[in-house]
Enzyme design. Structure first.
Site, PDB file in Angstrom:
ATOM      1  CD  GLU A   1       7.436  11.488  33.954  1.00 49.10           C
ATOM      2  OE1 GLU A   1       7.026  10.067  33.719  1.00 49.10           O
ATOM      3  OE2 GLU A   1       8.240  11.974  34.469  1.00 49.10           O
TER       4      GLU A   1
ATOM      5  CB  SER B   1      13.403   2.071  39.213  1.00 48.55           C
ATOM      6  OG  SER B   1      12.156   2.691  39.207  1.00 48.55           O
TER       7      SER B   1
ATOM      8  CG  HIS C   1      -4.722  -6.411   5.417  1.00 45.60           C
ATOM      9  ND1 HIS C   1      -4.598  -7.441   6.691  1.00 45.60           N
ATOM     10  CD2 HIS C   1      -5.547  -5.542   5.543  1.00 45.60           C
ATOM     11  CE1 HIS C   1      -5.633  -6.840   7.340  1.00 45.60           C
ATOM     12  NE2 HIS C   1      -6.089  -5.723   7.046  1.00 45.60           N
TER      13      HIS C   1
ATOM     14  N   GLY D   1       6.280   0.118   5.559  1.00 48.70           N
ATOM     15  CA  GLY D   1       7.250   0.002   4.239  1.00 48.70           C
ATOM     16  C   GLY D   1       8.632   0.526   4.476  1.00 48.70           C
TER      17      GLY D   1
ATOM     18  CD  GLU E   1      -5.383  -2.421  11.365  1.00 49.18           C
ATOM     19  OE1 GLU E   1      -4.437  -2.778  10.343  1.00 49.18           O
ATOM     20  OE2 GLU E   1      -6.424  -2.263  11.084  1.00 49.18           O
TER      21      GLU E   1
HETATM   22  N1  LIG Z   1       1.038   0.479   5.402  1.00 45.95           N
HETATM   23  C1  LIG Z   1       1.714  -0.617   5.719  1.00 45.95           C
HETATM   24  O1  LIG Z   1       2.589  -0.461   6.104  1.00 45.95           O
HETATM   25  C2  LIG Z   1       1.119  -1.900   5.446  1.00 45.95           C
HETATM   26  C3  LIG Z   1       1.676  -2.961   5.947  1.00 45.95           C
HETATM   27  C4  LIG Z   1       1.314  -4.252   5.648  1.00 45.95           C
HETATM   28  C5  LIG Z   1       0.368  -4.532   4.795  1.00 45.95           C
HETATM   29  N2  LIG Z   1      -0.236  -3.481   4.214  1.00 45.95           N
HETATM   30  C6  LIG Z   1      -1.271  -3.627   3.126  1.00 45.95           C
HETATM   31  O2  LIG Z   1      -0.778  -3.463   1.874  1.00 45.95           O
HETATM   32  C7  LIG Z   1      -1.718  -2.889   1.157  1.00 45.95           C
HETATM   33  C8  LIG Z   1      -1.488  -1.249   0.644  1.00 45.95           C
HETATM   34  O3  LIG Z   1      -1.335  -0.610   1.709  1.00 45.95           O
HETATM   35  P1  LIG Z   1      -0.472   0.833   1.844  1.00 45.95           P
HETATM   36  O4  LIG Z   1      -0.607   1.319   3.077  1.00 45.95           O
HETATM   37  O5  LIG Z   1       0.894   0.517   1.027  1.00 45.95           O
HETATM   38  O6  LIG Z   1      -1.557   1.680   0.791  1.00 45.95           O
HETATM   39  P2  LIG Z   1      -1.278   3.428   0.408  1.00 45.95           P
HETATM   40  O7  LIG Z   1      -0.031   3.840   0.793  1.00 45.95           O
HETATM   41  O8  LIG Z   1      -2.504   4.110   0.486  1.00 45.95           O
HETATM   42  O9  LIG Z   1      -1.071   3.191  -1.197  1.00 45.95           O
HETATM   43  C9  LIG Z   1      -1.931   2.658  -1.733  1.00 45.95           C
HETATM   44  C10 LIG Z   1      -1.562   2.968  -3.393  1.00 45.95           C
HETATM   45  O10 LIG Z   1      -2.628   2.486  -4.126  1.00 45.95           O
HETATM   46  C11 LIG Z   1      -3.112   3.450  -5.313  1.00 45.95           C
HETATM   47  N3  LIG Z   1      -4.429   3.174  -5.635  1.00 45.95           N
HETATM   48  C12 LIG Z   1      -5.540   3.794  -5.183  1.00 45.95           C
HETATM   49  N4  LIG Z   1      -6.655   3.279  -5.912  1.00 45.95           N
HETATM   50  C13 LIG Z   1      -6.160   2.472  -6.882  1.00 45.95           C
HETATM   51  C14 LIG Z   1      -6.765   1.829  -8.082  1.00 45.95           C
HETATM   52  N5  LIG Z   1      -8.205   1.944  -8.398  1.00 45.95           N
HETATM   53  N6  LIG Z   1      -6.174   1.196  -8.948  1.00 45.95           N
HETATM   54  C15 LIG Z   1      -4.737   1.165  -8.802  1.00 45.95           C
HETATM   55  N7  LIG Z   1      -3.889   1.819  -7.463  1.00 45.95           N
HETATM   56  C16 LIG Z   1      -4.670   2.427  -6.902  1.00 45.95           C
HETATM   57  C17 LIG Z   1      -2.952   4.784  -4.469  1.00 45.95           C
HETATM   58  O11 LIG Z   1      -2.664   5.682  -5.460  1.00 45.95           O
HETATM   59  P3  LIG Z   1      -2.274   7.148  -5.325  1.00 45.95           P
HETATM   60  O12 LIG Z   1      -0.576   7.345  -6.014  1.00 45.95           O
HETATM   61  O13 LIG Z   1      -3.069   8.161  -5.998  1.00 45.95           O
HETATM   62  O14 LIG Z   1      -2.247   7.469  -3.910  1.00 45.95           O
HETATM   63  C18 LIG Z   1      -1.528   4.404  -3.989  1.00 45.95           C
HETATM   64  O15 LIG Z   1      -0.270   4.504  -4.950  1.00 45.95           O
HETATM   65  C19 LIG Z   1      -3.196  -2.871   1.770  1.00 45.95           C
HETATM   66  O16 LIG Z   1      -3.619  -4.181   1.605  1.00 45.95           O
HETATM   67  C20 LIG Z   1      -2.680  -2.758   3.282  1.00 45.95           C
HETATM   68  O17 LIG Z   1      -3.419  -3.446   4.185  1.00 45.95           O
HETATM   69  C21 LIG Z   1       0.190  -2.161   4.432  1.00 45.95           C
END
Ligand SMILES: NC(=O)c1ccc[n+]([C@@H]2O[C@H](COP(=O)([O-])OP(=O)(O)OC[C@H]3O[C@@H](n4cnc5c(N)ncnc54)[C@H](OP(=O)(O)O)[C@@H]3O)[C@@H](O)[C@H]2O)c1
Length: 325
Positions: A228, A253, A109, A135, A196
């Site tokens: 609905e 329809s 992102h 994911g 979003e």
């Molecule tokens: N969600 C989607 O489908 C999607 C789609 C496209 C792009 N993105 C992008 O992908 C990125 C990740 O999003 P996500 O939805 O995968 O996030 P997420 O599900 O909230 O997972 C975040 C992960 O980062 C870990 N984390 C938190 N603080 C941290 C730190 N200080 N150091 C290292 N790791 C840390 C979390 O730890 P814990 O294990 O403790 O939770 C968790 O494992 C973002 O930039 C998002 O915008 C997401």
């Protein structure tokens, strides 16, 4: 027409020869790590703090798990898949002081770069590979031998190979089977933040709830209102996905088509469009991001209250009952 890159435009060996640290093991981190490994990337470390919830899951999936600072020291590519609002601190504390000269950082992102949460060292390659979906779907498509469309961009090309590396990474996710489209960090980020709010996660659920409330308030049964206003959203989403909006209209329809023509423009009015423009302006001038980061620093009190209220909306109780059927 934008060029669409595919597997034949990418050299998988580039990513296979990298020492990859994936920061975060959430929605994207886990799936991207699994897809990379199945694409022959052998050297993958998951970077998570000692107290991270997903540490056991990453270890159970067979990955080495290290604290981010330690993982950065030995990586030549870090994929930043921690929450957007945490990425600035992770870069400053763990990556900047430890990443070897000439390494690369990838993002899914554009947020942290577009809004200056991170000002990367000049020796680093900075690229974006953003799969256009959650994911779970990225993994499912990959295991079915298909792929999810992804966007890619290069913000800084210190090595002269950042674009090739981004394409290689995207191909390892499986996206080269579907299509990898060029963008910029700013375009990806602004369009995503706009969508979003104005269309996907903001407007559509609000529309569903408002329709449900209108019918129930007028004495309709909650079950009928649910079918609905909510269940049929899946039907229209599938139709639009497969055929486009014009094609969807051909498949419904005459009554539904006539109703769409009469009702749609009364709900999405010029005022709605003006509000969309205001949302986009707030995204682009950074107001949305300042608000978001400010709330994140306080532990998201407003969002916690809003989510709790949403969970008690009458539509949820009906849905729970009906989904069991
Ligand atoms: N969600 C989607 O489908 C999607 C789609 C496209 C792009 N993105 C992008 O992908 C990125 C990740 O999003 P996500 O939805 O995968 O996030 P997420 O599900 O909230 O997972 C975040 C992960 O980062 C870990 N984390 C938190 N603080 C941290 C730190 N200080 N150091 C290292 N790791 C840390 C979390 O730890 P814990 O294990 O403790 O939770 C968790 O494992 C973002 O930039 C998002 O915008 C997401």
């Amino acid at each position: 027409m934008t060029k669409v890159y595919r597997d034949e435009d990418a050299d998988l060996e580039l990513i296979r020869n990298r020492r990859v640290a994936i920061v975060g093991y959430g929605n994207q981190g886990r799936v991207q790590a699994l897809n990379l490994r199945d694409s022959g990337v052998a050297d993958i470390v998951i970077a998570l703090p000692g107290n991270a919830r997903r540490r056991p899951e990453a270890a159970a999936d067979g990955f080495t798990v290290r604290p981010p600072a330690e993982a950065a020291r030995e990586a030549d590519l870090v994929m930043m898949l921690a929450p957007d609002e945490a990425q600035g601190a992770i870069y400053a504390n763990d990556l900047a002081p430890n990443l070897p000269q000439g390494a690369a950082i990838g993002f899914s992102h554009g947020f942290a770069i577009r809004f200056g949460l991170i000002a990367p060292r000049p020796d680093l390659d900075i690229f974006l590979v953003a799969p256009k979906g959650p994911g779970t779907a990225l993994r499912q498509l990959y295991t079915e031998g298909r792929g999810m469309i992804a966007l890619f961009a290069v913000e800084h090309d210190a090595s002269g190979k950042a674009e090739a590396l981004a394409l290689s990474y995207a191909a390892a996710l499986g996206s080269g089977r579907a299509g990898i489209l060029p963008t910029s960090f700013a375009e990806e980020c602004e369009a995503d933040l706009f969508n979003e709010q104005a269309v996907l996660w903001g407007a559509i659920p609000e529309l569903i709830q408002a329709g449900f409330e209108t019918l129930v308030e007028a004495g309709f049964s909650p079950e009928v209102a649910y079918f609905e206003c909510l269940t049929e959203v899946k039907l229209i989403a599938d139709l639009i996905y497969e055929r486009g909006i014009a094609g969807m209209r051909e498949a419904i329809s005459t009554t539904a088509r006539f109703g769409a023509m009469e009702g749609g423009p009364r709900i999405v009015t010029d005022e709605t469009r003006a509000e969309m423009r205001r949302i986009l302006a707030e995204v682009r001038d950074g107001r949305f991001t300042r608000n978001f980061i400010g709330q994140a620093e306080q532990g998201h009190p407003r969002m916690t209250a809003w989510s709790a209220k949403g969970a008690t909306h009458p539509i949820e109780a009906v849905g729970e009952k009906l989904r069991k059927l």
